[in-house]
Design a protein around this motif. Structure first.
Motif, PDB file in Angstrom:
ATOM      1  N   TYR A 231     -33.957  -1.402 -64.600  1.00  0.00           N
ATOM      2  CA  TYR A 231     -34.697  -0.744 -63.522  1.00  0.00           C
ATOM      3  C   TYR A 231     -34.426  -1.440 -62.198  1.00  0.00           C
ATOM      4  N   THR A 232     -34.857  -0.788 -61.140  1.00  0.00           N
ATOM      5  CA  THR A 232     -34.785  -1.316 -59.778  1.00  0.00           C
ATOM      6  C   THR A 232     -36.152  -1.136 -59.148  1.00  0.00           C
ATOM      7  N   LEU A 233     -36.568  -2.089 -58.317  1.00  0.00           N
ATOM      8  CA  LEU A 233     -37.820  -1.980 -57.559  1.00  0.00           C
ATOM      9  C   LEU A 233     -37.475  -2.001 -56.076  1.00  0.00           C
ATOM     10  N   ILE A 234     -37.935  -0.968 -55.356  1.00  0.00           N
ATOM     11  CA  ILE A 234     -37.650  -0.825 -53.934  1.00  0.00           C
ATOM     12  C   ILE A 234     -38.966  -0.688 -53.181  1.00  0.00           C
ATOM     13  N   ASP A 235     -39.126  -1.475 -52.124  1.00  0.00           N
ATOM     14  CA  ASP A 235     -40.285  -1.394 -51.228  1.00  0.00           C
ATOM     15  C   ASP A 235     -39.869  -0.461 -50.094  1.00  0.00           C
ATOM     16  N   MET A 236     -40.601   0.636 -49.902  1.00  0.00           N
ATOM     17  CA  MET A 236     -40.223   1.645 -48.914  1.00  0.00           C
ATOM     18  C   MET A 236     -41.256   1.725 -47.801  1.00  0.00           C
TER      19      MET A 236
ATOM     20  N   PRO B 153     -34.725  16.886 -49.808  1.00  0.00           N
ATOM     21  CA  PRO B 153     -34.827  17.299 -51.208  1.00  0.00           C
ATOM     22  C   PRO B 153     -33.621  16.799 -52.005  1.00  0.00           C
ATOM     23  N   HIS B 154     -33.904  16.320 -53.204  1.00  0.00           N
ATOM     24  CA  HIS B 154     -32.847  15.781 -54.053  1.00  0.00           C
ATOM     25  C   HIS B 154     -33.315  15.743 -55.503  1.00  0.00           C
ATOM     26  N   ARG B 155     -32.403  15.400 -56.388  1.00  0.00           N
ATOM     27  CA  ARG B 155     -32.726  15.158 -57.784  1.00  0.00           C
ATOM     28  C   ARG B 155     -31.691  14.174 -58.321  1.00  0.00           C
ATOM     29  N   HIS B 156     -32.019  13.523 -59.411  1.00  0.00           N
ATOM     30  CA  HIS B 156     -31.114  12.549 -60.014  1.00  0.00           C
ATOM     31  C   HIS B 156     -31.440  12.416 -61.488  1.00  0.00           C
ATOM     32  N   ASP B 157     -30.495  11.833 -62.217  1.00  0.00           N
ATOM     33  CA  ASP B 157     -30.673  11.785 -63.674  1.00  0.00           C
ATOM     34  C   ASP B 157     -31.340  10.504 -64.153  1.00  0.00           C
ATOM     35  N   PHE B 158     -32.196   9.926 -63.346  1.00  0.00           N
ATOM     36  CA  PHE B 158     -32.967   8.749 -63.751  1.00  0.00           C
ATOM     37  C   PHE B 158     -34.414   8.949 -63.362  1.00  0.00           C
ATOM     38  N   GLU B 159     -35.288   8.232 -64.039  1.00  0.00           N
ATOM     39  CA  GLU B 159     -36.723   8.292 -63.757  1.00  0.00           C
ATOM     40  C   GLU B 159     -37.008   7.590 -62.432  1.00  0.00           C
ATOM     41  N   GLU B 160     -37.999   8.086 -61.721  1.00  0.00           N
ATOM     42  CA  GLU B 160     -38.401   7.476 -60.451  1.00  0.00           C
ATOM     43  C   GLU B 160     -39.927   7.503 -60.378  1.00  0.00           C
ATOM     44  N   MET B 161     -40.508   6.356 -60.073  1.00  0.00           N
ATOM     45  CA  MET B 161     -41.957   6.249 -59.999  1.00  0.00           C
ATOM     46  C   MET B 161     -42.340   5.605 -58.665  1.00  0.00           C
TER      47      MET B 161
ATOM     48  N   ASN C  68     -45.037   9.734 -61.046  1.00  0.00           N
ATOM     49  CA  ASN C  68     -43.791   9.614 -61.795  1.00  0.00           C
ATOM     50  C   ASN C  68     -43.004  10.905 -61.665  1.00  0.00           C
ATOM     51  N   ILE C  69     -41.736  10.785 -61.278  1.00  0.00           N
ATOM     52  CA  ILE C  69     -40.838  11.932 -61.166  1.00  0.00           C
ATOM     53  C   ILE C  69     -39.884  11.874 -62.359  1.00  0.00           C
ATOM     54  N   PRO C  70     -39.957  12.849 -63.271  1.00  0.00           N
ATOM     55  CA  PRO C  70     -39.034  12.847 -64.404  1.00  0.00           C
ATOM     56  C   PRO C  70     -37.582  13.021 -63.945  1.00  0.00           C
ATOM     57  N   ALA C  71     -36.673  12.472 -64.710  1.00  0.00           N
ATOM     58  CA  ALA C  71     -35.247  12.619 -64.421  1.00  0.00           C
ATOM     59  C   ALA C  71     -34.888  14.095 -64.294  1.00  0.00           C
ATOM     60  N   ASN C  72     -33.986  14.385 -63.381  1.00  0.00           N
ATOM     61  CA  ASN C  72     -33.384  15.705 -63.143  1.00  0.00           C
ATOM     62  C   ASN C  72     -34.274  16.688 -62.380  1.00  0.00           C
ATOM     63  N   ALA C  73     -35.522  16.334 -62.112  1.00  0.00           N
ATOM     64  CA  ALA C  73     -36.439  17.260 -61.436  1.00  0.00           C
ATOM     65  C   ALA C  73     -36.233  17.226 -59.914  1.00  0.00           C
ATOM     66  N   PRO C  74     -36.134  18.393 -59.270  1.00  0.00           N
ATOM     67  CA  PRO C  74     -36.014  18.415 -57.814  1.00  0.00           C
ATOM     68  C   PRO C  74     -37.321  17.957 -57.169  1.00  0.00           C
ATOM     69  N   HIS C  75     -37.191  17.138 -56.120  1.00  0.00           N
ATOM     70  CA  HIS C  75     -38.372  16.623 -55.439  1.00  0.00           C
ATOM     71  C   HIS C  75     -38.026  16.158 -54.025  1.00  0.00           C
TER      72      HIS C  75
ATOM     73  N   LEU D  98     -44.616   2.413 -49.912  1.00  0.00           N
ATOM     74  CA  LEU D  98     -44.517   2.770 -51.318  1.00  0.00           C
ATOM     75  C   LEU D  98     -43.726   1.708 -52.064  1.00  0.00           C
ATOM     76  N   LEU D  99     -44.037   1.522 -53.317  1.00  0.00           N
ATOM     77  CA  LEU D  99     -43.152   0.800 -54.215  1.00  0.00           C
ATOM     78  C   LEU D  99     -42.511   1.854 -55.105  1.00  0.00           C
ATOM     79  N   CYS D 100     -41.204   1.786 -55.233  1.00  0.00           N
ATOM     80  CA  CYS D 100     -40.452   2.769 -56.008  1.00  0.00           C
ATOM     81  C   CYS D 100     -39.709   2.056 -57.130  1.00  0.00           C
ATOM     82  N   VAL D 101     -39.915   2.525 -58.365  1.00  0.00           N
ATOM     83  CA  VAL D 101     -39.186   2.020 -59.518  1.00  0.00           C
ATOM     84  C   VAL D 101     -38.220   3.112 -59.961  1.00  0.00           C
ATOM     85  N   CYS D 102     -36.943   2.759 -60.094  1.00  0.00           N
ATOM     86  CA  CYS D 102     -35.930   3.668 -60.620  1.00  0.00           C
ATOM     87  C   CYS D 102     -35.425   3.082 -61.935  1.00  0.00           C
ATOM     88  N   ALA D 103     -35.445   3.901 -62.995  1.00  0.00           N
ATOM     89  CA  ALA D 103     -35.002   3.422 -64.304  1.00  0.00           C
ATOM     90  C   ALA D 103     -34.105   4.462 -64.966  1.00  0.00           C
TER      91      ALA D 103
END
Length: 179
Positions: free
Chosen positions: A54-59, A69-77, A103-110, A122-127
């Protein structure tokens, strides 16, 4: 009820090549702070420290800020630390406020946008990890977590968007058109 005869694989041995990570986005001078389309993102913990898990990003998102708008094949919280953001997930819009986690499920547009008059944090976790590499490839380094992103001219913004669109597939991301 569990089956007492059921066996589970053993937990692997401790990987002594990995070490404890302690990071403070306000004081740790080794952290990377990046300006990305008006926002400032600090890579607090990268995939290098988590063995890619995972990655932790402070935004820090200024008024009117946030990614397109975007989507990606990994989880994002996202955990909202300060303020509130308007989030659109699969076309449904809601507001996430300080103290809430989304929590944004993988592949979902958001998409999310700061529609308030103050900064949002925000704190963002990408896994798994990898998103930080995309941000490093397209972002502009800035001095600190709270350094405002430099203003971009129309030509600079067009060049940024072109570069981001070209690199996005390499980082498992798809940039979508505004509705």
């Amino acid at each position: 009820m569990s089956n007492p005869a059921q066996t589970y694989p053993p937990i692997p041995d401790d990987n002594l090549s990995r070490s404890l990570t302690v990071a403070n986005p306000d004081t740790d001078q080794s952290l990377m702070h990046l300006a990305i389309v008006g926002d400032t993102y600090t890579i607090v913990v990268s995939g290098k420290e988590t063995d890619g898990k995972y990655t932790l990003i402070d935004m820090l998102i200024p008024p009117g800020g946030g990614p397109g708008p975007h989507r990606h094949d990994f989880e994002e919280m996202f955990s909202i630390l300060e303020g509130e953001v308007e989030m659109t997930f699969r076309g449904q819009t809601s507001v996430a406020k300080a103290g809430e986690t989304v929590n944004i499920p993988a592949n979902a547009p958001h998409v999310f946008t700061n529609k308030t008059g103050s900064h949002v944090r925000l704190l963002c976790v990408c896994a798994p990890s990898g998103q930080e590499e995309f941000f490093e490839a397209v972002g502009t380094p800035v001095a600190t977590r709270t350094t405002p992103a430099p203003k971009m001219s129309d030509a600079e913004m067009a060049a940024f968007m072109k570069k981001a669109a070209e690199l996005a597939p390499k980082y498992r991301t798809e940039l979508l058109k505004h509705a």
